[in-house]
Design an enzyme around this catalytic site. Structure first.
Site, PDB file in Angstrom:
ATOM      1  CG  ASP A 171      -1.664   1.274   1.425  1.00 28.81           C
ATOM      2  OD1 ASP A 171      -2.561   1.558   0.627  1.00 28.81           O
ATOM      3  OD2 ASP A 171      -1.334   2.029   2.377  1.00 28.81           O
ATOM      4  CE  LYS A 176      -1.843   5.203   0.814  1.00 34.52           C
ATOM      5  NZ  LYS A 176      -2.001   4.929   2.249  1.00 34.52           N
TER       6      LYS A 176
END
Lengths: 368, 368
Positions: free
Chosen positions: A227, A231
Site C-alpha cells: 500500500d 503511494k
C-alpha cells in the site's frame, strides 16, 4: 448571462467511501444551487459491485438514493464499455467518480478520458499500476482535454497530490519526498516504539490495531508494504520518475519469511508472536542510538531512488513525533530548502477520503 | 478541436515578489505551449510604482522584460480605472495579478471583478481590510463569474487558503484554527525560547533577526502583531465569521507601551534592551511549567473568538517544536477530530510567495 450549465456524473461505488461521498455531494449541490452561475450537478448513474441504477434520459437521480436501494436494483447492468458510451452521450460534460479500489475499473480510465469523460477517484490502482497505464491515462487526458484528479489516492483528503502538482507546475524542483504514508503503520509504530516509554510487543500491537479496525481484515495486506509502495509510485511519477511498478524498487515487508505461506490471516496472527524478538531487536538497536524506528517511504529524486521500509529517526524528528494513525509527508524542494513543506493529519477513513474526492470533483467541474 | 484560447494578464508590481513571479511565469508559459489544448498566456501590462508598459493592441509583452525596463518606461501611465477598462476590453478573458501590498489597489478589486477581470494576488489588504470591502469583492465575483484567488495572503505558497476552502466547500465543520503565522515571530521565539537550551535575550534576538533580514526594515511592523492579525482575519472570514477588521479582536503587541512613541525604528531598537526583563519573565513563567512561549494566532469558530498573542506550549507540541522561520497552521475540524490537519513550512520569501501566485493563476486560467 449564459444558461446554467449541467455536469453529468456517474458514480461507481456508493457503499463505504461512496456513501460518505454521496452525503457530502448532497451538501455541495445544495450550496451550488444558490448561485445560478454555478453549474448544476446531475448524478445519472450509481453502481455497487453487481447492480446499478441509471437514468435513461439523463434526469438526475436523487442523492438520497441509498446504497441498499442500488444493491437491490433490478435495472439492466451497464458494462464499463456501455457506461462510457452512456456518459459520453450525455447532453453536457460528464465525469465518472470511481470510489472503488478495483484494477479492472482503473484499466478503463483511458477509455473514459478518450471519450471526453473526466475521471475523479481515490483509487490508487490506476496510478500505481504499470507505467504503460499511467501514460495511457495522462496521454488520453492531454489529447481530449478531459481531466483526471486523484487527491485521495495518497493521504486521503490531505493536500498531497495538489501540493506536488503545484510545486512541479510552478517550476519548483522537488529533491526529496519522505514520510509516513500508512495510517496502519503509523499507529503500529507510534505504539510499538513511542518517543516516551517502552511501547508494547510487536504481535500484541498488531493484534490491538486489528481489533481497533486500523488494519485490513488480513493485516498482512498492510504489513507487506505494498500500500505504501503504491503511494510512493504515484508521487515519484508526479515528480517525473519513470517508476515501472510498485514492485520495481526496494519494499521491506514486515511479514516474516516463515509466515508468508500461512493459509489465513488468523494463522498468521496466531504465529506472529514467535517473531517478536526480531522486531524487539530492531527497536533496541534504535534505542541504543537514542532513536525510534518508523515505517517510511522516501523518494530521492536526483538519484531516482524510491524505497519503503524501516528507518530510525531522532525522537525530535517530526516523523518520530507523529501521533495516533496520522500520516506525515515532507517535501524537500529547491524553494523549500531550509526546511521542508510538511502536510500532516489523518490519511485514512471514509469521510476524509470522500472529502478529497468531492474537492477534486468541484475542481474538475469548475473547469468543464 | 477548438482554437487555442488566449488569457490576457496585467501585472501590477514586477519588482520583489513580482520579479520571482515573472521568472516562474516564463517557465509556466513554455510548459503550457507544449499542448495546443492549453490556453496561451499573454502578459499585456506590467507596472512598477510610478511607471508602466502595456501593449495597445494586446500583443504579448516579453516575459524577459526586466523590472528596470518597466521602471524606465516613458509610456503613458494608466490609472487603475483605465487599467480595468483596458483589461476588460481585451479580446479574451483577463486576469490582473496584484503583486503589491497596497491598500489603494486592493480597494479596486470589486471594480476589476465587476468588469469580469479575475484577480490573483498575495496582497493581504483586500481580504483583511473592512468587512464591507470583503463583501464587495466576493459579491462582485459571484455576480460576474470572475475569479479571485489569494493563496499567498496567508503562509505564502503553503496550501493554507486552498485547504480551508476545500474543507468548507466539501462541508466539513472547522472548529478551530491555530498556528504560527509569521516567519519573523517564528524565528524570534524559536531563538529566544528554544525547546532545548536557554536562548538569547529578547532585544538581542530582535537585533539578530533584523540583521538577517527576517524583519521589516522597522521591526515594529512585525512586533505590533498586525500582520498576524490580518492573516487571522482572512482565515476567520473564510470559515464564516464576520470579522469587522484586524483590529476588532484582541491582538497583543510586543512593542512596549513606553516605546510606542519612538520616532524611528533605530531609536526603538536602541531602547528595546531596557525591556528585556519583561520578556525574560514571560520566558521563565513558561519554563516553570516545563513549557515554552510562542506568538500565535487562533480562531475558535464556535465561540466566534479570534486572538493573537503570546501563549505557552508543551515542548512536544508541534507549535513549540517549530524550527527556523517556519509557519505552522493546524486545522481542527469535525472530520479531522482526533488530530488536526497540519500544514508547515516556510511562509515568507519571494520565491514561495510567487509560487502561490503562479499556482493560483494556473487554477484561474483553467477555469476561464
Amino acid at each position: 448571462m449564459a444558461a446554467q450549465k449541467t455536469v453529468f456524473i456517474g458514480i461507481i461505488g456508493v457503499g463505504g467511501v461512496g456513501k460518505c461521498f454521496l452525503s457530502q455531494l448532497k451538501g455541495v449541490t445544495e450550496r451550488l444551487a444558490k448561485n445560478p452561475r454555478n453549474p448544476a450537478l446531475a448524478v445519472v448513474f450509481m453502481s455497487r459491485s453487481k447492480t446499478n441504477i441509471y437514468s435513461a434520459d439523463y434526469a438526475p437521480l436523487s442523492l438520497d438514493t441509498s446504497a441498499e436501494t442500488v444493491a437491490a436494483s433490478k435495472q439492466d447492468v451497464l458494462s464499463t464499455a456501455k457506461l462510457i458510451e452512456y456518459l459520453a452521450a450525455a447532453p453536457g460534460k460528464a465525469v465518472v467518480v470511481d470510489n472503488t479500489s478495483a484494477q479492472d475499473v482503473a484499466d478503463q480510465y483511458p477509455e473514459f478520458l478518450a471519450k471526453g469523460v473526466s475521471v475523479v477517484t481515490p483509487n490508487k490502482k490506476a496510478f500505481s499500476g504499470s507505467y504503460a497505464l499511467w501514460e495511457a491515462i495522462f496521454g488520453a487526458a492531454a489529447k481530449s482535454g478531459a481531466k483526471v484528479y486523484h487527491e485521495s489516492s495518497v493521504g486521503a483528503g490531505l493536500p498531497v497530490i495538489s501540493t506536488v502538482k503545484d510545486l512541479v507546475e510552478t517550476g519548483d524542483e522537488v529533491t526529496k519526498i519522505e514520510g509516513v504514508f500508512s495510517g496502519t503503520m503509523s499507529f503500529l509504530f507510534n505504539s510499538f516504539a513511542p518517543t516516551e516509554g517502552e511501547g508494547g510487543k510487536w504481535a500484541a500491537e498488531v493484534k490491538k490495531a486489528k481489533e481497533l479496525g486500523y488494519t485490513e481484515p488480513d493485516p498482512r495486506d498492510d504489513l507487506n508494504g505494498l500500500d505504501v509502495a503504491r503511494k510512493l509510485t504515484i508521487l515519484a511519477r508526479l515528480v517525473g520518475l519513470k517508476i515501472e511498478s510498485p514492485t520495481s524498487f526496494p519494499v521491506q515487508s514486515l511479514i516474516p519469511k516463515e509466515l508468508e505461506s500461512c493459509s489465513s490471516g488468523d494463522e498468521f496472527m496466531q504465529r506472529l508472536p514467535e517473531f517478536d524478538s526480531q522486531m524487539e531487536e530492531v527497536k533496541l538497536a534504535a534505542q541504543a542510538q537514542g532513536k525510534v524506528v518508523r515505517f517510511v517511504g522516501s523518494i530521492d529524486v536526483a538519484k531516482g531512488e524510491v524505497k519503503v521500509g524501516l528507518e530510525m529517526f531522532d525522537k525530535s524528528h517530526p516523523i518520530a513525533a507523529l501521533k495516533g494513525s496520522d500520516n506525515i509527508i515532507s517535501f524537500y524542494t529547491k524553494r523549500y530548502s531550509a526546511s521542508p513543506l510538511i502536510v500532516q493529519g489523518s490519511g485514512a477513513g471514509g469521510e476524509v477520503t470522500a472529502m478529497g474526492v468531492v474537492g477534486d470533483l468541484l475542481k474538475v467541474v469548475a473547469q468543464l
